[in-house]
Design a protein around this motif. Sequence first.
Motif, PDB file in Angstrom:
ATOM      1  N   MET A  22      -1.951 -10.651 -71.654  1.00 14.86           N
ATOM      2  CA  MET A  22      -0.554 -10.950 -71.944  1.00 14.86           C
ATOM      3  C   MET A  22       0.278  -9.725 -71.552  1.00 14.86           C
ATOM      4  O   MET A  22      -0.073  -8.601 -71.889  1.00 14.86           O
ATOM      5  N   SER A  23       1.390  -9.951 -70.883  1.00 14.89           N
ATOM      6  CA  SER A  23       2.245  -8.848 -70.454  1.00 14.89           C
ATOM      7  C   SER A  23       2.991  -8.241 -71.644  1.00 14.89           C
ATOM      8  O   SER A  23       3.108  -8.862 -72.708  1.00 14.89           O
ATOM      9  N   ARG A  24       3.501  -7.034 -71.435  1.00 17.21           N
ATOM     10  CA  ARG A  24       4.249  -6.359 -72.504  1.00 17.21           C
ATOM     11  C   ARG A  24       5.452  -7.183 -72.938  1.00 17.21           C
ATOM     12  O   ARG A  24       5.733  -7.303 -74.127  1.00 17.21           O
ATOM     13  N   PHE A  25       6.172  -7.763 -71.973  1.00 20.34           N
ATOM     14  CA  PHE A  25       7.376  -8.524 -72.323  1.00 20.34           C
ATOM     15  C   PHE A  25       7.030  -9.844 -73.000  1.00 20.34           C
ATOM     16  O   PHE A  25       7.743 -10.285 -73.900  1.00 20.34           O
ATOM     17  N   SER A  26       5.926 -10.465 -72.608  1.00 25.11           N
ATOM     18  CA  SER A  26       5.496 -11.698 -73.289  1.00 25.11           C
ATOM     19  C   SER A  26       5.104 -11.396 -74.725  1.00 25.11           C
ATOM     20  O   SER A  26       5.466 -12.132 -75.651  1.00 25.11           O
ATOM     21  N   LEU A  27       4.379 -10.309 -74.919  1.00 22.47           N
ATOM     22  CA  LEU A  27       3.971  -9.908 -76.263  1.00 22.47           C
ATOM     23  C   LEU A  27       5.185  -9.532 -77.110  1.00 22.47           C
ATOM     24  O   LEU A  27       5.265  -9.871 -78.291  1.00 22.47           O
ATOM     25  N   LEU A  28       6.152  -8.863 -76.483  1.00 26.59           N
ATOM     26  CA  LEU A  28       7.375  -8.521 -77.200  1.00 26.59           C
ATOM     27  C   LEU A  28       8.136  -9.785 -77.591  1.00 26.59           C
ATOM     28  O   LEU A  28       8.683  -9.866 -78.698  1.00 26.59           O
ATOM     29  N   ALA A  29       8.156 -10.787 -76.715  1.00 26.20           N
ATOM     30  CA  ALA A  29       8.830 -12.054 -77.037  1.00 26.20           C
ATOM     31  C   ALA A  29       8.171 -12.723 -78.246  1.00 26.20           C
ATOM     32  O   ALA A  29       8.868 -13.242 -79.127  1.00 26.20           O
TER      33      ALA A  29
ATOM     34  N   ALA B  23       6.533 -11.143 -80.623  1.00 31.96           N
ATOM     35  CA  ALA B  23       6.895 -10.315 -81.782  1.00 31.96           C
ATOM     36  C   ALA B  23       8.311 -10.639 -82.256  1.00 31.96           C
ATOM     37  O   ALA B  23       8.567 -10.698 -83.464  1.00 31.96           O
ATOM     38  N   ILE B  24       9.215 -10.854 -81.317  1.00 27.57           N
ATOM     39  CA  ILE B  24      10.598 -11.198 -81.672  1.00 27.57           C
ATOM     40  C   ILE B  24      10.646 -12.528 -82.401  1.00 27.57           C
ATOM     41  O   ILE B  24      11.303 -12.668 -83.441  1.00 27.57           O
ATOM     42  N   LEU B  25       9.950 -13.516 -81.875  1.00 26.45           N
ATOM     43  CA  LEU B  25       9.944 -14.837 -82.513  1.00 26.45           C
ATOM     44  C   LEU B  25       9.326 -14.780 -83.904  1.00 26.45           C
ATOM     45  O   LEU B  25       9.814 -15.440 -84.838  1.00 26.45           O
ATOM     46  N   LEU B  26       8.289 -13.971 -84.074  1.00 24.12           N
ATOM     47  CA  LEU B  26       7.684 -13.821 -85.399  1.00 24.12           C
ATOM     48  C   LEU B  26       8.640 -13.138 -86.377  1.00 24.12           C
ATOM     49  O   LEU B  26       8.718 -13.516 -87.547  1.00 24.12           O
ATOM     50  N   GLU B  27       9.368 -12.144 -85.888  1.00 22.20           N
ATOM     51  CA  GLU B  27      10.342 -11.461 -86.752  1.00 22.20           C
ATOM     52  C   GLU B  27      11.458 -12.418 -87.177  1.00 22.20           C
ATOM     53  O   GLU B  27      11.881 -12.425 -88.324  1.00 22.20           O
ATOM     54  N   VAL B  28      11.903 -13.256 -86.253  1.00 23.58           N
ATOM     55  CA  VAL B  28      12.933 -14.243 -86.572  1.00 23.58           C
ATOM     56  C   VAL B  28      12.386 -15.268 -87.564  1.00 23.58           C
ATOM     57  O   VAL B  28      13.080 -15.660 -88.507  1.00 23.58           O
ATOM     58  N   LEU B  29      11.138 -15.675 -87.383  1.00 20.91           N
ATOM     59  CA  LEU B  29      10.493 -16.574 -88.347  1.00 20.91           C
ATOM     60  C   LEU B  29      10.490 -15.940 -89.738  1.00 20.91           C
ATOM     61  O   LEU B  29      10.836 -16.594 -90.730  1.00 20.91           O
ATOM     62  N   GLY B  30      10.125 -14.663 -89.815  1.00 19.22           N
ATOM     63  CA  GLY B  30      10.122 -13.969 -91.102  1.00 19.22           C
ATOM     64  C   GLY B  30      11.502 -13.905 -91.721  1.00 19.22           C
ATOM     65  O   GLY B  30      11.680 -14.147 -92.919  1.00 19.22           O
ATOM     66  N   THR B  31      12.495 -13.608 -90.899  1.00 17.14           N
ATOM     67  CA  THR B  31      13.868 -13.494 -91.400  1.00 17.14           C
ATOM     68  C   THR B  31      14.403 -14.836 -91.874  1.00 17.14           C
ATOM     69  O   THR B  31      15.000 -14.937 -92.952  1.00 17.14           O
TER      70      THR B  31
ATOM     71  N   GLY C 136       5.342 -13.626 -90.647  1.00 20.70           N
ATOM     72  CA  GLY C 136       6.295 -13.316 -89.583  1.00 20.70           C
ATOM     73  C   GLY C 136       6.485 -11.832 -89.384  1.00 20.70           C
ATOM     74  O   GLY C 136       6.356 -11.314 -88.268  1.00 20.70           O
ATOM     75  N   TYR C 137       6.756 -11.106 -90.477  1.00 16.17           N
ATOM     76  CA  TYR C 137       6.993  -9.672 -90.351  1.00 16.17           C
ATOM     77  C   TYR C 137       5.714  -8.914 -89.979  1.00 16.17           C
ATOM     78  O   TYR C 137       5.742  -8.007 -89.155  1.00 16.17           O
ATOM     79  N   ALA C 138       4.587  -9.287 -90.574  1.00 17.78           N
ATOM     80  CA  ALA C 138       3.328  -8.603 -90.245  1.00 17.78           C
ATOM     81  C   ALA C 138       2.983  -8.819 -88.771  1.00 17.78           C
ATOM     82  O   ALA C 138       2.634  -7.871 -88.059  1.00 17.78           O
ATOM     83  N   GLY C 139       3.093 -10.052 -88.315  1.00 17.14           N
ATOM     84  CA  GLY C 139       2.815 -10.335 -86.913  1.00 17.14           C
ATOM     85  C   GLY C 139       3.764  -9.624 -85.969  1.00 17.14           C
ATOM     86  O   GLY C 139       3.364  -9.126 -84.911  1.00 17.14           O
ATOM     87  N   ALA C 140       5.018  -9.532 -86.376  1.00 19.05           N
ATOM     88  CA  ALA C 140       6.013  -8.855 -85.543  1.00 19.05           C
ATOM     89  C   ALA C 140       5.687  -7.371 -85.407  1.00 19.05           C
ATOM     90  O   ALA C 140       5.729  -6.819 -84.303  1.00 19.05           O
TER      91      ALA C 140
ATOM     92  N   VAL D 162       2.761  -5.884 -85.810  1.00 18.25           N
ATOM     93  CA  VAL D 162       1.536  -5.730 -85.024  1.00 18.25           C
ATOM     94  C   VAL D 162       1.853  -5.919 -83.539  1.00 18.25           C
ATOM     95  O   VAL D 162       1.383  -5.156 -82.692  1.00 18.25           O
ATOM     96  N   GLY D 163       2.664  -6.908 -83.229  1.00 17.40           N
ATOM     97  CA  GLY D 163       3.039  -7.149 -81.828  1.00 17.40           C
ATOM     98  C   GLY D 163       3.798  -5.995 -81.215  1.00 17.40           C
ATOM     99  O   GLY D 163       3.505  -5.564 -80.091  1.00 17.40           O
ATOM    100  N   VAL D 164       4.771  -5.455 -81.932  1.00 19.30           N
ATOM    101  CA  VAL D 164       5.542  -4.323 -81.407  1.00 19.30           C
ATOM    102  C   VAL D 164       4.646  -3.096 -81.272  1.00 19.30           C
ATOM    103  O   VAL D 164       4.745  -2.358 -80.282  1.00 19.30           O
ATOM    104  N   ALA D 165       3.747  -2.887 -82.215  1.00 20.66           N
ATOM    105  CA  ALA D 165       2.815  -1.756 -82.114  1.00 20.66           C
ATOM    106  C   ALA D 165       1.968  -1.885 -80.857  1.00 20.66           C
ATOM    107  O   ALA D 165       1.748  -0.905 -80.132  1.00 20.66           O
TER     108      ALA D 165
END
Length: 114
Positions: free
Chosen positions: A1-8, A10-18, A39-43, A45-48
């Motif tokens: 998975m590319s960095r930008f796909s993984l970041l996407a 992580a973003i969706l997981l953060e939005v899910l958490g919010t 959502g937040y945990a996955g986000a 981990v994804g950003v890390a």
Amino acid sequence: MSRFSLLAVAILLEVLGTLSLRAMDGLAQPWWLVGVVAGYAGAFVGVARVLQLGMPVGVAYGIWAACGVALASVGGALLFGDRLTPPVVAGIGLVVAGVLVVEFGARTRVSGGG
């Protein structure tokens, strides 16, 4: 998975958490806590992982934060009737524009003359 796909992701997981946090309505509906934690945990981990793959922290965090703000605002409007007033829309636009400046600035090479 590319960095930008993984970041996407992580973003969706953060939005899910919010949005799950918003749906909890305080503690009146605690089952949404699963979405908040997952959502937040996955986000995070994804950003890390994105940072481990070499994306500059300013770029990764800027994109993550800007997209999170924009998508959470739109999601809040669609799901909860939150208002997207002209100042809110303008603010989202400014956040996105700022991230683009950081992104393109990170790609620019500055020659070290001397």
